[in-house]
Design a protein around this motif. Structure first.
Motif, PDB file in Angstrom:
ATOM      1  N   LEU A  29       0.836  -1.197   0.000  1.00 52.25           N
ATOM      2  CA  LEU A  29       0.000   0.000   0.000  1.00 52.25           C
ATOM      3  C   LEU A  29       0.877   1.256   0.000  1.00 52.25           C
ATOM      4  N   GLU A  30       1.965   1.207   0.745  1.00 54.66           N
ATOM      5  CA  GLU A  30       2.861   2.361   0.786  1.00 54.66           C
ATOM      6  C   GLU A  30       3.527   2.594  -0.565  1.00 54.66           C
ATOM      7  N   VAL A  31       3.907   1.503  -1.236  1.00 53.09           N
ATOM      8  CA  VAL A  31       4.463   1.643  -2.590  1.00 53.09           C
ATOM      9  C   VAL A  31       3.424   2.266  -3.519  1.00 53.09           C
ATOM     10  N   LEU A  78      -8.981   4.394  -0.652  1.00 49.62           N
ATOM     11  CA  LEU A  78      -8.857   3.007  -0.204  1.00 49.62           C
ATOM     12  C   LEU A  78     -10.239   2.381  -0.125  1.00 49.62           C
ATOM     13  N   VAL A  79     -10.338   1.144  -0.562  1.00 45.91           N
ATOM     14  CA  VAL A  79     -11.628   0.455  -0.464  1.00 45.91           C
ATOM     15  C   VAL A  79     -11.455  -0.913   0.173  1.00 45.91           C
ATOM     16  N   ILE A  80     -12.491  -1.293   0.892  1.00 46.40           N
ATOM     17  CA  ILE A  80     -12.525  -2.594   1.560  1.00 46.40           C
ATOM     18  C   ILE A  80     -13.312  -3.543   0.677  1.00 46.40           C
ATOM     19  N   THR A  81     -12.653  -4.619   0.285  1.00 46.86           N
ATOM     20  CA  THR A  81     -13.304  -5.596  -0.585  1.00 46.86           C
ATOM     21  C   THR A  81     -13.461  -6.907   0.177  1.00 46.86           C
ATOM     22  N   GLN A  82     -14.185  -7.829  -0.434  1.00 43.82           N
ATOM     23  CA  GLN A  82     -14.465  -9.086   0.269  1.00 43.82           C
ATOM     24  C   GLN A  82     -13.183  -9.862   0.558  1.00 43.82           C
ATOM     25  N   ASN A 109      -6.830  -7.864   2.029  1.00 51.55           N
ATOM     26  CA  ASN A 109      -5.670  -8.481   2.684  1.00 51.55           C
ATOM     27  C   ASN A 109      -5.340  -7.833   4.015  1.00 51.55           C
ATOM     28  N   ALA A 110      -5.902  -6.667   4.298  1.00 53.74           N
ATOM     29  CA  ALA A 110      -5.486  -5.942   5.494  1.00 53.74           C
ATOM     30  C   ALA A 110      -6.647  -5.086   5.952  1.00 53.74           C
ATOM     31  N   GLY A 111      -6.772  -4.899   7.239  1.00 56.38           N
ATOM     32  CA  GLY A 111      -7.935  -4.214   7.765  1.00 56.38           C
ATOM     33  C   GLY A 111      -7.718  -2.752   8.091  1.00 56.38           C
ATOM     34  N   HIS A 112      -6.473  -2.343   8.280  1.00 56.00           N
ATOM     35  CA  HIS A 112      -6.230  -1.012   8.797  1.00 56.00           C
ATOM     36  C   HIS A 112      -5.136  -0.319   7.983  1.00 56.00           C
ATOM     37  N   ALA A 113      -5.324   0.936   7.736  1.00 58.65           N
ATOM     38  CA  ALA A 113      -4.285   1.723   7.062  1.00 58.65           C
ATOM     39  C   ALA A 113      -3.938   2.917   7.932  1.00 58.65           C
ATOM     40  N   ASN A 114      -2.677   3.232   8.028  1.00 54.03           N
ATOM     41  CA  ASN A 114      -2.206   4.389   8.786  1.00 54.03           C
ATOM     42  C   ASN A 114      -2.223   5.600   7.852  1.00 54.03           C
ATOM     43  N   LEU A 115      -3.322   6.355   7.917  1.00 56.79           N
ATOM     44  CA  LEU A 115      -3.498   7.447   6.951  1.00 56.79           C
ATOM     45  C   LEU A 115      -2.442   8.527   7.119  1.00 56.79           C
ATOM     46  N   ILE A 154      -5.290  11.443   0.338  1.00 54.90           N
ATOM     47  CA  ILE A 154      -5.464  10.020   0.687  1.00 54.90           C
ATOM     48  C   ILE A 154      -6.791   9.910   1.431  1.00 54.90           C
ATOM     49  N   CYS A 155      -7.717   9.150   0.866  1.00 52.36           N
ATOM     50  CA  CYS A 155      -9.064   9.079   1.441  1.00 52.36           C
ATOM     51  C   CYS A 155      -9.224   7.795   2.245  1.00 52.36           C
ATOM     52  N   ALA A 156      -9.789   7.935   3.419  1.00 51.70           N
ATOM     53  CA  ALA A 156      -9.972   6.797   4.327  1.00 51.70           C
ATOM     54  C   ALA A 156     -10.776   5.687   3.651  1.00 51.70           C
ATOM     55  N   ALA A 157     -10.539   4.469   4.106  1.00 55.25           N
ATOM     56  CA  ALA A 157     -11.159   3.304   3.476  1.00 55.25           C
ATOM     57  C   ALA A 157     -12.685   3.339   3.610  1.00 55.25           C
TER      58      ALA A 157
END
Lengths: 243, 243
Positions: free
Chosen positions: A89-91, A106-110, A113-119, A141-144
């Motif tokens: 994600l950082e890349v 950022l979007v949460i899909t079914q 791979n990861a639940g949290h992002a450090n915005l 950068i928009c929150a998930a």
């Protein structure tokens, strides 16, 4: 030449006090002295030349001198990426800034791979990449959000380059350059490492303005797919077409 | 499904003994048992289904079963990259494998960032990426040569996509799709972080078959430029065009 992103307004004769982290970078990493020149931008007032006017304990003051470039933005293209592992994600955020994305959503899909992002960290990466790549703004950068919600609230004027690994989408370049009514903007959607679920694929394809595309016969990691899609889009429709 | 690159010939009924590292990966990381299925490829005989037939101390035996895909190669495109710092070079090799480069050639330029490359490690990265991306060959990693020598010995039948940051090259997509005689193959040249020297630029442009291109208005890191250039090339001239 050092480029620094600041929050302050920029105008001739103005004074800017960099953050403590920026001051550390300027004084201790780059070893600037009083009188050293650098460039400032804030995403609103273009790029300005500036000079270090004083250095104190853990701080410095910058004097704004003259405008260098007028404010301009890149094309209106969002990169929408599924939550993937932190390193990838950082890349993706770094490369989105280099490649000219206006926003990273950022979007949460079914199969996320990861639940949290450090915005805050992603935002810092975006700022640093924007400073180095020479752009005059920093991608937001928009929150998930949940993918379903993003699709349900889709702006009909925005076209969606849906990078569909699962098979039968047409080649990206052909799909992007097929004649179509002008779009108000674009978004590029990249799925998680496990791919979209069949239900998600169907919903993505059903979005008004969806352009499903294939990125070739090989399986791409999420970061590779994001960079590849941005590059092909910029070449076909964005500011890599030249003037 | 696990894909493993092996050196052995592949034919129905054949036996393959993976390397100790591969055996460790299969038995201890992926926890395969006797009877587990996987795929094998060797860059010569296509892709074959196989099964674990026995597991010993630090080793295992694989039985080759049936052909799955006939051998095929991607397009004849080399990625020629200046020596850059180790981390970025490793990313470039991984992505070159994913994006379908046939060879990765390292070149020493005047503003090279690094003097030494660990070819064994780069080769291992290329193999792992080839396994994951689904291709049937592994890109060859060629030891560093001086750029001047590479240009002096240039094969006149091979076209050179010269990614020229320094300014006046035409947009990549337009340059690649301008009508020209068919090429025997292509190479994509990416410079070091400091760019090519003026003398190097002139020599690159003077190569028979050179196609100078611009990758847009922003400054790209070497790894970003390599991925972007490969993606645009694959879209315009390679196997991302579909069949």
């Amino acid at each position: 030449m050092i480029r620094l992103f600041v929050g302050d307004d920029l105008k001739a004769g103005g004074q800017v006090v960099p953050s403590p982290e920026q001051a550390h970078y300027l004084i201790h990493v780059m070893r600037l002295s009083v009188g050293a020149e650098l460039l400032l931008f804030n995403g609103r007032h273009g790029e300005w030349s500036a000079k270090v006017v004083s250095i104190g304990k853990g701080r410095c003051d910058l004097g704004v001198e003259a405008p260098v470039r007028a404010q301009s933005g890149g094309p209106d293209v969002d990169l929408i990426v599924a939550m993937v592992k932190r390193a990838r994600l950082e890349v993706i955020v770094e490369k989105a800034a280099e490649l000219g994305a206006r926003r990273v959503r950022l979007v949460i899909t079914q199969r996320a791979n990861a639940g949290h992002a450090n915005l805050a960290r992603l935002n810092a990466i975006a700022i640093e990449a924007a400073e180095q790549t020479g752009r005059l703004d920093v991608p937001e950068i928009c929150a998930a959000q949940k993918l379903d919600r993003v699709l349900a609230e889709w702006d009909a004027g925005r076209r969606l380059m849906f990078c569909d690994e699962a098979g039968d989408a047409p080649p990206a370049l052909a799909a992007l350059t097929a004649p179509a009514a002008p779009a108000l903007g674009w978004a590029i959607l990249i799925g998680p490492e496990g791919g979209f679920s069949p239900a998600e694929r169907a919903r993505c394809r059903a979005v008004a303005g969806a352009v499903p595309v294939s990125l070739g016969p090989r399986i791409l990691r999420a970061d590779t797919a994001a960079i590849a899609a941005m590059s092909v889009w910029q070449s076909a429709l964005g500011d890599w077409r030249g003037t």
